[in-house]
Design an enzyme around this catalytic site. Structure first.
Site, short mmCIF file in Angstrom:
data_model
loop_
_atom_site.label_atom_id
_atom_site.label_comp_id
_atom_site.label_asym_id
_atom_site.label_seq_id
_atom_site.Cartn_x
_atom_site.Cartn_y
_atom_site.Cartn_z
N CYS A 46 0.83 -1.21 0.00
CA CYS A 46 0.00 0.00 0.00
C CYS A 46 0.86 1.26 0.00
O CYS A 46 1.50 1.55 -1.01
CB CYS A 46 -1.01 -0.05 1.13
SG CYS A 46 -2.45 0.98 0.78
N HIS A 82 -3.18 -5.16 1.65
CA HIS A 82 -2.46 -5.45 2.91
C HIS A 82 -2.44 -6.96 3.19
O HIS A 82 -3.24 -7.44 3.99
CB HIS A 82 -3.16 -4.75 4.08
CG HIS A 82 -2.96 -3.28 4.11
ND1 HIS A 82 -2.05 -2.66 4.94
CD2 HIS A 82 -3.53 -2.28 3.39
CE1 HIS A 82 -2.08 -1.36 4.75
NE2 HIS A 82 -2.97 -1.10 3.81
N GLU A 118 -0.62 -8.61 5.05
CA GLU A 118 -0.33 -8.92 6.46
C GLU A 118 -1.60 -9.00 7.30
O GLU A 118 -1.58 -9.51 8.41
CB GLU A 118 0.66 -7.89 7.04
CG GLU A 118 0.08 -6.53 7.40
CD GLU A 118 -0.17 -5.61 6.19
OE1 GLU A 118 -0.01 -6.07 5.04
OE2 GLU A 118 -0.56 -4.45 6.41
#
Ligand code: GLN
Length: 189
Positions: A80, A170, A172
């Site tokens: 991002c 994202h 993660e």
């Protein structure tokens, strides 16, 4: 042999979630806040957050030029805001970037109405993948050296070029670790 050591830029953003994902993907990790700490890692994750703030903090901490040099030799994975920093050109508004990957990105391009969303995307090799978008940028053009690994609505959202990896979402924040494994594989080819 020790597991590779992934640095996670820890000036701003969700670096803790990246450290967890990297551990799940088989890498050790260390937080990076200084040029000295950058020297000690095999690769670097630049997390999401706010790219203008990240840019300013990188300059304040005298990390901008060291990071540019680092990226010529070692892998960098931007998510991002981190992907925005890796780009060749940033628009809306124009903003300085590292130019480590050959793509052009428009910030906050999904508009204010839909600031965040969780979608299923198709990863060209690995099958379906969950993608969490938060005030995400859109990649408007990608050069011939960029391999697009996944798209959403036709736009590239996961890209690879040489040592580097960029995701406009994202990874993660999702349970799967496939994207982090791709990065860990680059740390010790
Ligand atoms: N919109 C942010 C920017 O332009 C990026 C958002 C994010 O990293 N989740 O920097």
């Amino acid at each position: 042999m020790d597991a590779p050591l992934a640095g996670v830029l820890a000036l701003q953003g969700d670096f803790e979630a990246h450290r967890k994902a990297l551990a799940d993907a088989g890498a050790r990790s260390a937080e990076v806040r200084t040029a000295g700490e950058l020297e000690r890692v095999d690769g670097l994750v630049i997390p999401g957050g706010e790219s203008t703030t990240l840019l300013k903090l990188l300059k304040d901490e005298k990390l901008w030029e060291p990071l540019r040099r680092f990226g010529r030799q070692r892998p960098v994975f931007g998510t991002c805001a981190g992907a925005i920093l890796l780009a060749r050109r940033v628009t809306r508004p124009e903003q300085e970037c590292l130019g480590l990957m050959d793509f052009e990105v428009e910030r906050n391009a999904y508009g204010r109405q839909v600031q965040s969303r969780v979608v299923r995307i198709e990863d060209a090799e690995g099958g379906p993948l969950e993608a969490v978008f938060i005030r995400a940028p859109i990649v408007r053009t990608a050069g011939p050296g960029v391999r697009v690994l996944a798209r959403y609505n036709g736009d590239p959202v996961l890209m690879e070029q040489g040592l580097h990896l960029a995701a406009t979402f994202h990874p993660e924040l999702s349970a799967g670790r496939r994207v982090h494994r791709l990065f860990v594989a680059k740390l010790r080819p």
